[in-house]
Design a protein around this motif. Structure first.
Motif, PDB file in Angstrom:
ATOM      1  N   ASP A  13       0.828  -1.206   0.000  1.00 16.86           N
ATOM      2  CA  ASP A  13       0.000   0.000   0.000  1.00 16.86           C
ATOM      3  C   ASP A  13       0.861   1.255   0.000  1.00 16.86           C
ATOM      4  O   ASP A  13       0.621   2.201  -0.777  1.00 16.86           O
ATOM      5  CB  ASP A  13      -0.900  -0.031   1.238  1.00 16.86           C
ATOM      6  CG  ASP A  13      -1.916   1.102   1.252  1.00 16.86           C
ATOM      7  OD1 ASP A  13      -2.240   1.613   0.164  1.00 16.86           O
ATOM      8  OD2 ASP A  13      -2.383   1.464   2.346  1.00 16.86           O
ATOM      9  N   TYR A  17       1.092   3.991  -3.279  1.00 12.86           N
ATOM     10  CA  TYR A  17       0.629   5.390  -3.245  1.00 12.86           C
ATOM     11  C   TYR A  17       1.780   6.390  -3.223  1.00 12.86           C
ATOM     12  O   TYR A  17       1.627   7.516  -3.699  1.00 12.86           O
ATOM     13  CB  TYR A  17      -0.306   5.600  -2.046  1.00 12.86           C
ATOM     14  CG  TYR A  17      -1.699   5.092  -2.364  1.00 12.86           C
ATOM     15  CD1 TYR A  17      -2.670   5.932  -2.890  1.00 12.86           C
ATOM     16  CD2 TYR A  17      -2.015   3.753  -2.198  1.00 12.86           C
ATOM     17  CE1 TYR A  17      -3.931   5.464  -3.217  1.00 12.86           C
ATOM     18  CE2 TYR A  17      -3.272   3.262  -2.521  1.00 12.86           C
ATOM     19  CZ  TYR A  17      -4.227   4.122  -3.030  1.00 12.86           C
ATOM     20  OH  TYR A  17      -5.465   3.645  -3.376  1.00 12.86           O
ATOM     21  N   TYR A 265      -2.573  10.761   2.849  1.00 12.11           N
ATOM     22  CA  TYR A 265      -3.928  10.459   3.297  1.00 12.11           C
ATOM     23  C   TYR A 265      -4.967  11.293   2.555  1.00 12.11           C
ATOM     24  O   TYR A 265      -6.085  10.830   2.296  1.00 12.11           O
ATOM     25  CB  TYR A 265      -4.070  10.650   4.811  1.00 12.11           C
ATOM     26  CG  TYR A 265      -3.789   9.377   5.561  1.00 12.11           C
ATOM     27  CD1 TYR A 265      -4.767   8.412   5.717  1.00 12.11           C
ATOM     28  CD2 TYR A 265      -2.515   9.109   6.058  1.00 12.11           C
ATOM     29  CE1 TYR A 265      -4.509   7.219   6.371  1.00 12.11           C
ATOM     30  CE2 TYR A 265      -2.245   7.917   6.717  1.00 12.11           C
ATOM     31  CZ  TYR A 265      -3.247   6.975   6.863  1.00 12.11           C
ATOM     32  OH  TYR A 265      -2.979   5.785   7.500  1.00 12.11           O
ATOM     33  N   LYS A 268      -5.237   9.443  -0.794  1.00 10.07           N
ATOM     34  CA  LYS A 268      -5.893   8.142  -0.615  1.00 10.07           C
ATOM     35  C   LYS A 268      -7.387   8.301  -0.373  1.00 10.07           C
ATOM     36  O   LYS A 268      -8.215   7.679  -1.057  1.00 10.07           O
ATOM     37  CB  LYS A 268      -5.284   7.405   0.587  1.00 10.07           C
ATOM     38  CG  LYS A 268      -3.971   6.706   0.328  1.00 10.07           C
ATOM     39  CD  LYS A 268      -3.556   5.946   1.574  1.00 10.07           C
ATOM     40  CE  LYS A 268      -2.261   5.184   1.373  1.00 10.07           C
ATOM     41  NZ  LYS A 268      -1.875   4.437   2.589  1.00 10.07           N
ATOM     42  N   ARG A 269      -7.748   9.117   0.603  1.00  9.24           N
ATOM     43  CA  ARG A 269      -9.160   9.237   0.959  1.00  9.24           C
ATOM     44  C   ARG A 269      -9.951  10.040  -0.071  1.00  9.24           C
ATOM     45  O   ARG A 269     -11.138   9.803  -0.278  1.00  9.24           O
ATOM     46  CB  ARG A 269      -9.300   9.865   2.350  1.00  9.24           C
ATOM     47  CG  ARG A 269      -8.626   9.053   3.438  1.00  9.24           C
ATOM     48  CD  ARG A 269      -9.240   7.647   3.576  1.00  9.24           C
ATOM     49  NE  ARG A 269      -8.316   6.765   4.285  1.00  9.24           N
ATOM     50  CZ  ARG A 269      -7.619   5.798   3.706  1.00  9.24           C
ATOM     51  NH1 ARG A 269      -7.730   5.577   2.414  1.00  9.24           N
ATOM     52  NH2 ARG A 269      -6.804   5.041   4.401  1.00  9.24           N
ATOM     53  N   TYR A 272     -10.544   7.495  -2.816  1.00 11.08           N
ATOM     54  CA  TYR A 272     -11.552   6.531  -2.379  1.00 11.08           C
ATOM     55  C   TYR A 272     -12.942   7.153  -2.433  1.00 11.08           C
ATOM     56  O   TYR A 272     -13.918   6.497  -2.804  1.00 11.08           O
ATOM     57  CB  TYR A 272     -11.251   6.058  -0.959  1.00 11.08           C
ATOM     58  CG  TYR A 272     -12.377   5.258  -0.339  1.00 11.08           C
ATOM     59  CD1 TYR A 272     -12.649   3.962  -0.767  1.00 11.08           C
ATOM     60  CD2 TYR A 272     -13.178   5.810   0.660  1.00 11.08           C
ATOM     61  CE1 TYR A 272     -13.694   3.236  -0.217  1.00 11.08           C
ATOM     62  CE2 TYR A 272     -14.222   5.086   1.212  1.00 11.08           C
ATOM     63  CZ  TYR A 272     -14.478   3.800   0.772  1.00 11.08           C
ATOM     64  OH  TYR A 272     -15.518   3.095   1.308  1.00 11.08           O
ATOM     65  N   TRP A 412      -8.959  -0.685   5.435  1.00 12.68           N
ATOM     66  CA  TRP A 412      -8.533   0.434   4.591  1.00 12.68           C
ATOM     67  C   TRP A 412      -7.430   0.014   3.626  1.00 12.68           C
ATOM     68  O   TRP A 412      -7.433   0.409   2.451  1.00 12.68           O
ATOM     69  CB  TRP A 412      -8.050   1.601   5.456  1.00 12.68           C
ATOM     70  CG  TRP A 412      -9.149   2.445   6.014  1.00 12.68           C
ATOM     71  CD1 TRP A 412      -9.531   2.537   7.318  1.00 12.68           C
ATOM     72  CD2 TRP A 412     -10.025   3.310   5.286  1.00 12.68           C
ATOM     73  NE1 TRP A 412     -10.592   3.413   7.441  1.00 12.68           N
ATOM     74  CE2 TRP A 412     -10.906   3.905   6.215  1.00 12.68           C
ATOM     75  CE3 TRP A 412     -10.162   3.643   3.932  1.00 12.68           C
ATOM     76  CZ2 TRP A 412     -11.904   4.808   5.852  1.00 12.68           C
ATOM     77  CZ3 TRP A 412     -11.146   4.553   3.559  1.00 12.68           C
ATOM     78  CH2 TRP A 412     -12.000   5.123   4.504  1.00 12.68           C
ATOM     79  N   THR A 413      -6.493  -0.793   4.096  1.00  8.45           N
ATOM     80  CA  THR A 413      -5.364  -1.205   3.255  1.00  8.45           C
ATOM     81  C   THR A 413      -5.824  -2.014   2.053  1.00  8.45           C
ATOM     82  O   THR A 413      -5.383  -1.776   0.920  1.00  8.45           O
ATOM     83  CB  THR A 413      -4.347  -2.026   4.074  1.00  8.45           C
ATOM     84  OG1 THR A 413      -3.818  -1.203   5.115  1.00  8.45           O
ATOM     85  CG2 THR A 413      -3.203  -2.516   3.200  1.00  8.45           C
ATOM     86  N   ASP A 416      -7.561   0.236  -0.419  1.00 11.12           N
ATOM     87  CA  ASP A 416      -6.573   1.079  -1.102  1.00 11.12           C
ATOM     88  C   ASP A 416      -5.833   0.309  -2.197  1.00 11.12           C
ATOM     89  O   ASP A 416      -5.620   0.817  -3.303  1.00 11.12           O
ATOM     90  CB  ASP A 416      -5.545   1.623  -0.099  1.00 11.12           C
ATOM     91  CG  ASP A 416      -6.107   2.740   0.771  1.00 11.12           C
ATOM     92  OD1 ASP A 416      -7.091   3.365   0.354  1.00 11.12           O
ATOM     93  OD2 ASP A 416      -5.558   2.966   1.863  1.00 11.12           O
ATOM     94  N   GLY A 420      -6.198   0.974  -6.081  1.00  8.46           N
ATOM     95  CA  GLY A 420      -4.970   1.422  -6.731  1.00  8.46           C
ATOM     96  C   GLY A 420      -4.657   0.606  -7.969  1.00  8.46           C
ATOM     97  O   GLY A 420      -4.186   1.145  -8.977  1.00  8.46           O
TER      98      GLY A 420
END
Length: 472
Positions: A13, A17, A265, A268-269, A272, A412-413, A416, A420
């Motif tokens: 992860d 990213y 973050y 990522k968020r 998402y 979450w991982t 992600d 991804g």
């Protein structure tokens, strides 16, 4: 053993990213933004007008309907828990990077949805369908890369996102006195799984219908509650924005521990939540009946703004202005519930729980719409057998149950990583095909300058009719 597995996935992860996806998303977003001359900003007014354009036939999907399908998949627990988690772990600066990636990412949403329209297919009844798998075929004609993309899509929407959605839902109950770490997740997971299974196996049309009608009102209610909290703490707003920008540009904090920084973050968020460039929304975009592909490309930029600039920002400002201190130990849902309770008392957490239940349930069901499309593509563009679908749906129900039991970091991982993987296939393909979307945009603007309602012909942008299926 479990710790070793977690460490492995966390390492994947982190590398995915930073630096890979940060570079890919930023470079592609800037490329699309400059090539389209800031289309996501320049034609925002036009995009808003196009939302209400009606399709040519009563039974066909309108731009608005396609927008609602993609917005429904974007709007969910990520707007509440995802934003709160980004702040509690990455810091308030994550909000800035979410905003920036939203604006840049809206151009990616335009490109992918325009391409999905150009290369969509026609059903015998005249309706249309498509998505990234179909425009990827133009790059890799044997369909292997399209197949890999579909596998990642299934892994994302049947596995990663549903694990996370189920976890987020059960986590909203942690604030209550009756919550027991041993049994409450099991009970909630079982209830969610049974409801999802009931709907998937044909018995839940009424439940789905009710929730689909309630969710828009719940979304409006959530924004109103957020605004009440924000305006009640209006004196804290200057300090809130100051903390967002100071943390966003605290380069020592960013580069000192980059995998857990506000920058990573925020990306990522944000990704998402709004899914710009992931390759999910084009599945819905391709179904819209429009006279020109660019129309739906523009409409999809609005969905990205609704998700991030409206709903995610509402959560961020509500939490940061409430005075509730954020920390990595404060769970995402609990942080939001504590913020709302500063004004609404005991009703605040209950309202957030109800919102989470509504958002999560429709997300769990809606995610499988994209999965069905991917399964059809992998099965030589035919619907798989009923036996296969029953087994697959049973697996999906099991995933929903397991999601309520797993640790937050694992949920979450996995989301992600699977997301991804989709993005790393979709974005480079969009970059390679972006010239086609740009030509379509020029054709659209040229017709508008002549005060025409733009209509698309493949030959007008240098494509042969044999290269497209729908636009004959």
């Amino acid at each position: 053993m479990l710790d070793a597995i977690m460490n492995f996935f966390n390492s994947v992860d982190d590398v995915m990213y930073y630096p890979i996806l940060i570079i890919v998303l930023a470079a592609a977003g800037l490329l699309f933004t400059f090539r389209t001359r800031f289309v996501q900003i320049r034609l925002f007014g036009t995009a808003c007008k196009l939302i209400m354009e009606k399709p040519s036939g009563e039974q066909k999907v309108s731009s608005f309907q396609a927008l609602m399908v993609s917005t429904a998949s974007r709007v969910g627990t990520g707007n509440i828990v995802g934003v709160a988690t980004a702040i509690t772990i990455g810091g308030p600066g994550a909000c800035f990077w979410m905003w920036l990636m939203c604006i840049i990412g809206a151009s990616s949403a335009f490109i992918e949805s325009t391409l999905a329209q150009i290369f969509k297919r026609k059903n015998p009844d005249g309706s249309c369908y498509g998505g990234p798998a179909y425009y990827i075929e133009r790059i890799a004609k044997k369909g292997i890369l399209s197949g890999v993309f579909c596998v990642f899509l299934i892994a994302t929407y049947a596995f990663g996102f549903n694990l996370l959605c189920s976890y987020n839902l059960q986590s909203s109950f942690e604030i209550y006195d009756f919550y027991d770490k041993t049994w409450t997740p099991v009970i909630i997971g079982a209830i969610i799984a049974l409801l999802v299974g009931f709907c998937l196996f044909g018995g839940g049309k009424r439940i789905i219908g009710i929730t689909e009608k309630l969710v828009p009102f719940m979304g409006i209610g959530y924004v109103l509650v957020s605004l009440i909290v924000i305006f009640t703490h209006i004196g804290n707003i200057p300090q809130t924005f100051s903390s967002i920008f100071s943390d966003a540009f605290n380069f020592k904090a960013i580069f000192g521990g980059l995998s857990g920084s506000c920058l990573v973050y925020g990306i990522k968020r944000g990704l998402y939540s709004n899914e710009a460039g992931v390759g999910s929304a084009p599945n819905a975009s391709a179904s819209a009946d429009v006279t020109h592909p660019v129309k739906q490309g523009l409409v999809q930029t609005v969905s990205v703004y609704i998700d991030t600039m409206l709903l995610c920002t509402a959560t961020a400002l509500m939490c940061l202005s409430s005075g509730v201190k954020y920390s990595p130990e404060l769970n995402g849902a609990t942080y939001v519930q504590n913020a709302v309770s500063t004004i609404f008392g005991d009703f605040g957490p209950i309202f957030i729980t109800i919102a989470m239940v509504m958002f999560a349930f429709t997300t769990l069901i809606g995610n499988l719409y994209y999965v069905d499309n991917a399964l059809i593509y992998l099965n030589k563009k035919r619907m798989p057998s009923k036996v296969f679908m029953r087994i697959f749906y049973a697996f999906c129900v099991l995933i929903v149950f397991v999601g309520a039991l797993i640790p937050m970091n694992f949920a979450w991982t996995m989301a992600d990583i699977t997301m991804g993987g989709m993005t790393l296939i979709n974005i480079p393909v969009c970059a390679a095909l972006s010239g086609i979307a740009v030509k379509a945009l020029r054709d659209f603007e040229s017709q508008r300058k002549k005060r025409l309602n733009p209509h698309f012909r493949a030959t007008d942008i240098g494509l042969k009719e044999s290269e497209v299926s729908f636009w004959k």
